[in-house]
Motif scaffolding. Structure first.
Motif, short mmCIF file in Angstrom:
data_model
loop_
_atom_site.label_atom_id
_atom_site.label_comp_id
_atom_site.label_asym_id
_atom_site.label_seq_id
_atom_site.Cartn_x
_atom_site.Cartn_y
_atom_site.Cartn_z
N UNK A 164 0.74 -0.97 -0.13
CA UNK A 164 -0.15 0.15 0.10
C UNK A 164 0.82 1.33 0.14
N UNK A 165 0.75 2.06 -0.92
CA UNK A 165 1.11 3.35 -1.12
C UNK A 165 0.59 4.34 -0.92
N UNK A 166 0.97 4.84 0.73
CA UNK A 166 -0.42 5.94 0.80
C UNK A 166 -0.07 7.45 0.59
N UNK A 167 0.04 8.52 -0.11
CA UNK A 167 0.59 10.46 -0.28
C UNK A 167 -0.32 11.39 -0.19
N UNK A 168 0.17 11.72 0.86
CA UNK A 168 -0.39 13.28 1.86
C UNK A 168 0.80 14.28 1.43
N UNK A 169 0.14 14.61 0.03
CA UNK A 169 1.05 15.91 -0.65
C UNK A 169 2.30 15.13 -1.02
N UNK A 170 3.08 15.56 -0.66
CA UNK A 170 4.83 15.04 -1.74
C UNK A 170 5.22 14.45 -0.89
N UNK A 171 4.33 13.56 0.48
CA UNK A 171 5.27 12.37 0.96
C UNK A 171 4.36 11.38 0.53
N UNK A 172 5.50 9.84 0.30
CA UNK A 172 4.42 8.78 0.67
C UNK A 172 4.45 7.68 1.94
N UNK A 197 10.87 3.70 1.87
CA UNK A 197 10.23 4.47 0.29
C UNK A 197 10.83 5.81 0.55
N UNK A 198 11.73 5.69 -0.63
CA UNK A 198 12.64 7.14 -1.56
C UNK A 198 11.69 8.03 -2.13
N UNK A 199 11.85 9.21 -2.27
CA UNK A 199 11.10 9.42 -3.61
C UNK A 199 12.45 10.71 -4.45
N UNK A 200 12.49 10.56 -5.28
CA UNK A 200 13.60 11.07 -6.43
C UNK A 200 13.26 11.24 -7.71
#
Length: 105
Positions: free
Chosen positions: A26-34, A94-97
């Motif tokens: 499950x990947x949850x998004x809150x603004x630019x955060x996951x 998780x990481x966001x790039x």
């Protein structure tokens, strides 16, 4: 790092499922955060969703297990109501790039 999705693939305040090992992630998004969790309720061991990508309460405040109604904080995975209160979903780092979501490590 293994690419999962783009941040923008998930509507803000919502969550989506992606294949991960023997369960969905499950990947949850809150603004630019996951935030990532294994799709398994700590109470019953069932998937949280009742239909594809249906994880959130109507007000988008909590992830909800549709089997017994347990509520989980999207940012921590902590169960705040229901039969597993105090338990946590299994977190997946998780990481966001550059707007892309990857499994960390």
């Amino acid at each position: 790092m293994s690419h999962i999705c783009l941040v923008t693939d998930i509507q803000d305040g919502q969550a989506k499922a992606y294949p991960y090992k023997d369960r969905d992630l499950i990947v949850v998004r809150r603004g630019l955060n996951v935030y990532g969790y294994v799709n398994r309720c700590p109470h019953a061991g069932t998937d949280l969703n009742w239909q594809d990508d249906q994880f959130m309460t109507d007000d988008e405040q909590y992830l909800m297990c549709f089997t017994h109604g347990a509520l989980f904080e999207p940012e921590t995975g902590k169960c705040v109501a229901g039969p597993c209160a105090g338990a946590h979903l299994s977190e997946v780092s998780l990481e966001v790039e550059n707007g892309k979501v990857y499994l960390a490590g």
